[in-house]
Design a protein around this motif. Structure first.
Motif, PDB file in Angstrom:
ATOM      1  N   MET A   1      10.044  -2.524   5.654  1.00  0.00           N
ATOM      2  CA  MET A   1       9.182  -3.706   5.585  1.00  0.00           C
ATOM      3  C   MET A   1       9.739  -4.766   4.640  1.00  0.00           C
ATOM      4  O   MET A   1       9.001  -5.613   4.147  1.00  0.00           O
ATOM      5  N   SER A   2      11.020  -4.704   4.368  1.00  0.00           N
ATOM      6  CA  SER A   2      11.693  -5.687   3.501  1.00  0.00           C
ATOM      7  C   SER A   2      10.996  -5.835   2.159  1.00  0.00           C
ATOM      8  O   SER A   2      10.824  -6.932   1.639  1.00  0.00           O
ATOM      9  N   GLY A   3      10.561  -4.718   1.617  1.00  0.00           N
ATOM     10  CA  GLY A   3      10.013  -4.720   0.266  1.00  0.00           C
ATOM     11  C   GLY A   3       8.513  -4.670   0.150  1.00  0.00           C
ATOM     12  O   GLY A   3       7.987  -4.447  -0.929  1.00  0.00           O
ATOM     13  N   ASP A   4       7.762  -4.912   1.215  1.00  0.00           N
ATOM     14  CA  ASP A   4       6.300  -4.892   1.118  1.00  0.00           C
ATOM     15  C   ASP A   4       5.713  -3.992   2.191  1.00  0.00           C
ATOM     16  O   ASP A   4       5.498  -4.411   3.318  1.00  0.00           O
ATOM     17  N   MET A   5       5.447  -2.742   1.816  1.00  0.00           N
ATOM     18  CA  MET A   5       4.898  -1.814   2.802  1.00  0.00           C
ATOM     19  C   MET A   5       3.375  -1.798   2.788  1.00  0.00           C
ATOM     20  O   MET A   5       2.754  -1.128   3.582  1.00  0.00           O
ATOM     21  N   GLY A   6       2.760  -2.587   1.900  1.00  0.00           N
ATOM     22  CA  GLY A   6       1.313  -2.634   1.839  1.00  0.00           C
ATOM     23  C   GLY A   6       0.733  -1.276   1.461  1.00  0.00           C
ATOM     24  O   GLY A   6       1.464  -0.322   1.203  1.00  0.00           O
ATOM     25  N   PRO A   7      -0.597  -1.176   1.418  1.00  0.00           N
ATOM     26  CA  PRO A   7      -1.216   0.106   1.089  1.00  0.00           C
ATOM     27  C   PRO A   7      -0.878   1.134   2.165  1.00  0.00           C
ATOM     28  O   PRO A   7      -1.103   0.882   3.349  1.00  0.00           O
ATOM     29  N   THR A   8      -0.324   2.247   1.746  1.00  0.00           N
ATOM     30  CA  THR A   8       0.162   3.239   2.705  1.00  0.00           C
ATOM     31  C   THR A   8      -0.302   4.633   2.305  1.00  0.00           C
ATOM     32  O   THR A   8      -0.153   5.046   1.157  1.00  0.00           O
ATOM     33  N   ARG A   9      -0.870   5.333   3.281  1.00  0.00           N
ATOM     34  CA  ARG A   9      -1.267   6.727   3.100  1.00  0.00           C
ATOM     35  C   ARG A   9      -0.534   7.559   4.143  1.00  0.00           C
ATOM     36  O   ARG A   9      -0.241   7.071   5.237  1.00  0.00           O
ATOM     37  N   VAL A  10      -0.250   8.808   3.790  1.00  0.00           N
ATOM     38  CA  VAL A  10       0.509   9.675   4.680  1.00  0.00           C
ATOM     39  C   VAL A  10      -0.145  11.051   4.745  1.00  0.00           C
ATOM     40  O   VAL A  10      -0.447  11.658   3.711  1.00  0.00           O
TER      41      VAL A  10
END
Length: 190
Positions: A59-68
């Protein structure tokens, strides 16, 4: 890496179990707890670090809030667990589902052998194999696609990247051992 994922809320490992145990029984279980906790934490920490680096780059540095949601299973019968990672968040999900990645241990890191979009839960492992790797059962639906479960087969190099198009094909979900569903523990990436 390669160690099983342990459910630390298991009554066998929890001192809050409803089963009454003697102090000797608790002491006997202590080595199991000490062995299980670092292994599970190390696996989750290594996977989280790898995914954070990879997803940030995607994401070119901004993956936003991410849960896995993570599951561990030996998909290629080599004795080391692969990681199934169902990636959730505004950057990873759309009306058709979220990203699903399969990571295989490689040296001190991982190699990505599946990077699929528009996957839905549940996700499981089928009793069949292709090119020595377990076939995966992936749920699909939404975004205009018909709901169902499809088989994703390893092609000798990787799993397909989209479960809504060929070579994915419908499969009976009852044949699968489900690994990721709504009850799977979720990790929040930094």
């Amino acid at each position: 890496m390669g160690l099983p994922h342990h459910n630390l809320s298991s009554p066998m490992l929890s001192s809050r179990s409803t089963t009454t145990r003697s102090p000797h029984m608790r002491l006997a279980l202590l080595p199991l707890l000490l062995l299980a906790t670092p292994a599970a934490a190390a696996d989750t920490a290594a996977v989280s670090a790898f995914l954070t680096t990879r997803l940030t780059a995607e994401m070119s540095g901004d993956m936003g809030p991410t849960r896995v949601a993570l599951a561990f299973a030996d998909l290629n019968a080599d004795g080391a667990d692969e990681v199934l990672a169902y990636v959730m968040g505004p950057m990873w999900c759309g009306s058709g589902g979220c990203d699903l990645k399969v990571l295989t241990p490689e040296r001190e890191s991982f190699s990505v052998v599946m990077d699929a979009s528009v996957a839905q839960m549940p996700v499981g492992v089928l009793p069949t194999t292709s090119h020595g790797w377990a076939d995966l059962a992936v749920s699909v639906g939404g975004g205009g696609a018909a709901s169902g479960t499809v088989a994703m087969r390893f092609d000798g190099t990787a799993y397909p990247g989209n479960p809504t198009v060929s070579p994915a094909e419908p499969v009976d979900p009852s044949a699968a051992r489900m690994l990721i569903d709504e009850t799977t523990e979720v990790v929040t990436l930094p």
